[in-house]
Design a protein around this motif. Sequence first.
Motif, short mmCIF file in Angstrom:
data_model
loop_
_atom_site.label_atom_id
_atom_site.label_comp_id
_atom_site.label_asym_id
_atom_site.label_seq_id
_atom_site.Cartn_x
_atom_site.Cartn_y
_atom_site.Cartn_z
N TYR A 1 2.44 -2.41 4.41
CA TYR A 1 2.06 -0.98 4.47
C TYR A 1 3.22 -0.19 5.09
CZ TYR A 1 -1.49 2.74 4.41
OH TYR A 1 -2.21 3.87 4.12
N ILE B 1 -0.85 -8.21 8.18
CA ILE B 1 -0.73 -6.82 7.77
C ILE B 1 0.60 -6.32 8.33
CG2 ILE B 1 -2.30 -6.24 9.68
CD1 ILE B 1 -1.76 -4.06 6.55
N LEU C 1 -7.56 0.24 -1.60
CA LEU C 1 -7.68 -0.65 -0.44
C LEU C 1 -9.04 -0.49 0.24
CD1 LEU C 1 -6.15 -2.74 1.30
CD2 LEU C 1 -5.37 -0.84 2.73
N ILE D 1 0.85 -1.19 0.00
CA ILE D 1 0.00 0.00 0.00
C ILE D 1 0.89 1.24 0.00
CG2 ILE D 1 -1.93 1.17 1.10
CD1 ILE D 1 -2.42 -1.77 0.20
N ILE E 1 -0.41 -8.18 3.23
CA ILE E 1 -0.45 -6.75 2.91
C ILE E 1 0.74 -6.08 3.58
CG2 ILE E 1 -1.73 -4.58 3.13
CD1 ILE E 1 -3.18 -6.47 1.33
N ILE F 1 -7.70 -1.92 8.24
CA ILE F 1 -6.54 -2.47 8.92
C ILE F 1 -6.94 -3.13 10.25
CG2 ILE F 1 -4.38 -1.85 10.10
CD1 ILE F 1 -3.84 0.14 7.89
N LEU G 1 -3.64 7.90 8.40
CA LEU G 1 -4.56 6.98 7.75
C LEU G 1 -5.93 7.61 7.59
CD1 LEU G 1 -3.76 3.64 9.64
CD2 LEU G 1 -2.92 4.34 7.39
N PRO H 1 -4.30 3.70 -1.05
CA PRO H 1 -5.37 3.53 -0.06
C PRO H 1 -6.77 3.64 -0.65
CG PRO H 1 -3.61 4.87 0.86
CD PRO H 1 -3.26 4.64 -0.58
N LEU I 1 3.31 -3.67 8.91
CA LEU I 1 3.53 -2.23 8.97
C LEU I 1 5.01 -1.95 9.13
CD1 LEU I 1 0.61 -1.18 11.37
CD2 LEU I 1 0.55 -1.58 8.89
N PRO J 1 2.68 4.04 7.61
CA PRO J 1 1.24 4.29 7.77
C PRO J 1 0.94 5.33 8.86
CG PRO J 1 1.83 2.34 8.99
CD PRO J 1 3.12 2.86 8.38
N PRO K 1 1.76 4.87 0.79
CA PRO K 1 1.26 5.70 1.91
C PRO K 1 0.89 7.12 1.50
CG PRO K 1 3.65 5.60 2.00
CD PRO K 1 3.23 4.72 0.84
#
Length: 661
Positions: free
Chosen positions: A529, A553, A507, A464, A527, A543, A535, A504, A555, A532, A466
Motif C-alpha cells: 500500500y 501489509i 479491498l 492498493i 499487500i 488494515i 484512508l 480501496p 506501507l 496510505p 491510494p
Amino acid sequence: MTERPDGAFVIWVWGNREIENPKILKRQLLELCSRGFSGALATLRDTRYEFMDARVLRTIAQVSQWAHKRRFRFWFQTDPRQASRTLISKTGERMQNLLAAQNPSDGLDRTHPHIAPVKNNKFMLRYRFPRFHPSPMLKEKALCFEPSGLERVFLFQKSGHRIIHTSIRDITPYSNFYTNMIQCKVELSGEITTPPGESWWVMGFPRFDTNHYDYAGRESNDLLSTFVEDLFDACTHLDGISWGNGETGYVVDTGRFPVSLSLYNSFLAEYGYDLRNVLYSLVMDVDDNTHIRVRVDYYHLLMDMVFGAEQDFHRMIHSFFKGLDVGLHHTVPVKLQAARGLVQGSMDPWKSLKGVGSVFTEVKSNGHQDPAALLASLAITRSLGIFSRKRRAFFNLMNMGEDCDLSYWMDILALHSIHGLIPLNSGKPRKPCPWNVYETLNHQFARVKDITGLVFPTANTALIYPMETLMARGDSEADELVAAVNGLIGRLVMAGVHLDVLSPCILKQAKVTREGTTVQNRRYDTIIYPYPEVLDPQILEVISLMAKAAFPILLGGCKPSFTTRGKRIPHVLPVIFDPSDENLDALWNEGGMTRLITVPDTALSACIPHPDGTLFLLAPSCPGNTFKGDVLYSGNCFFVEKTDRLTIYQEDKPGKVKKIL
C-alpha cells in the motif's frame, strides 16, 4: 456455419463515408474476417452523425446482421458526450465549469493558488478563459465556454498556504462580475472592509456554461432509453455494447471544476452539506483539515455521477437485450494525467465495475512510451478484467508510440490474458504494416487463446492504489503520486512479482486470516500500500485486522494520518519502503515479498491454472530482449532455451514440464 476466428479485435472507425454508404463497411468486414480477426469494436469518429441518429442505427443493424452471419463478434461503442447538443436541446441539462486557474493553460497548484489580497478595502481577480477546448469526444470537436455568472467569492486569512477556517466569509453579495468576450477575460471585484493592519485574501469562482452533456442530469440519461429501444426495434445482432470513448467522464482539465444544479442537489442529498459553501476547499488546504472531506466527497460524487450514468445505461441495455455483454472504456494514466482524471470523474475505474462484463482500456498518447509504464498499465487493465463480471479485458494498442513493436506487445497481452485491440482507419492498418503481418499475429494469438483460454494469471501480491490520498491532495500532487505509483507497479512487474492492482473500494471486500487475504476469488500473501496517508474508515479497519493477524501489509511513502472525514488516525503503522526508490530490497527483505516462480532477469512470467497442469508463460521484459536459463517453481526447475518470443510450458506431471508453444 464456419467457426469464428480467434484472433485479435480491431477498433473499427466509422466516418461520414461509411455511414452514408454501408456497402463500404461490408467490404471492410469481409477483409477483417479473411485476415483472422475475431471481432471489432465499431466507433464513430470525425462524423456529422451521432450514435442516436436514425442513419447510424440502420447501419448498426445492417452490419450486425452481416457480422452475425459470419460469426464475427460485433461491438458498438456509444458515448453520450457525442450527443451532448441533442440532449441539452431537449432537457436543458448541461455541465457547467467553475474556473479556479488564472489562465487556460495553468494547472491548479495549491501552494500558489489564484487569489488576490485586499488592498485599501478593495479587491480584484482577473481570469482568462478559453473560448473552446478541442475534444474529439464531442460532435462539435470542441468544448465551448460561455460566462454565466458568479458562483461564490470568499474572504479569508491564511497561514502559509493554508486557509484559517474561522476567518472564512462569503462575500458573493458584495462582489461584481464582469466579462469581456472579445478578450476572453473575466473580472471579479468589490469593496469590503477588513480590520486595519491584517492581511486578508479573496478567492472567486466564476461560472461558465458549456455544450457538454451532464452525467448528473436525470432527464438526459432517461432520453438514452430511446436509443436502446430503437436499437432493439432494429433487430440488431450485437455481441456487446461499450460505454465511453477514450478518457471517460467530463471533458475538463485541471483548474476547472465540473458542476451543475443536478450535481449540487445530489451532493447535498448524499453528504448533507452544500458544496457551494465550501468550494474554497477544492483549491487550498484548510488549517483544520476539513478540506480532506470536501475533496474526497466531491471527487467520489463525480465518479458516482459518471459511473452511475453508465450503470443506468447498462440496465436499460439488459432490459431489452438478454445476455448482451456490456463494456466500459477507460484511459489508464501513464504519467502526468491523474489530476485530469479526478475532475473528469474517472480516477477510480474499479468503482465502475458493477455490472460491467468487459473492460476496455488504453493509454494516453505521448509519443514514445516507456515499457515499464506500459507494463504497469497492462497490470491495471488485467486487474480490472479480473473483477469485471465476465472476467474479460481488452487493451487498445492505438497509443503505444510510433516505434511500437506490435508483435512484441501482442505477446505481452497474451501473457496477461488480455485481448488485443488493433486500430484501423477505414478498415485498413493505421501503420505502414502489411495485412500478412496481422494474419500472423492473429494466428499466434489464436494459438495462445486455444491453450490458455485467456484465463487470468494467478497472483500472490496485491498493490492498493491510494485513491483517497490522491483525492485529498489533488491536482499537481496527484500527478506526482500517480507517476510514483505507476513506476512502482512497472518495477514490480519487471522484477517478476505476480501482482494484482486494486482500488480501496475492492479491498473493502477483503477477508483476512493468518493464511492470507482473500478478495472475491483471489488470494494474496502480501499487500503493498503506497502513500496510505488518507484512508477510508473501512480500509483502516481492514488494515488494522491485517496488522493484528500479523499479515504482511507493506506501507510505503508515508504513514496513515487522516481518515476521509479529516480526522487524525491515532495509531502508527510502520512505513517500510519508498515507492519512488528504484531499489526494491526493502520489499524483499523487510516485507518478505515472494515470487510465485523465478525466471531469468530479462523475462516476464505468468502462471495460469489449467485442468491438465499449470501453464507457465514467459516473454521478454522489453522489445528486442532475449532470455534463457532456469525457471524455478515449487522446489522444481526447468531450463528455457534462448528465445525472443512468448513461450509456454506446462507441468503435465509433478516436477515434469513440457514446452507446448
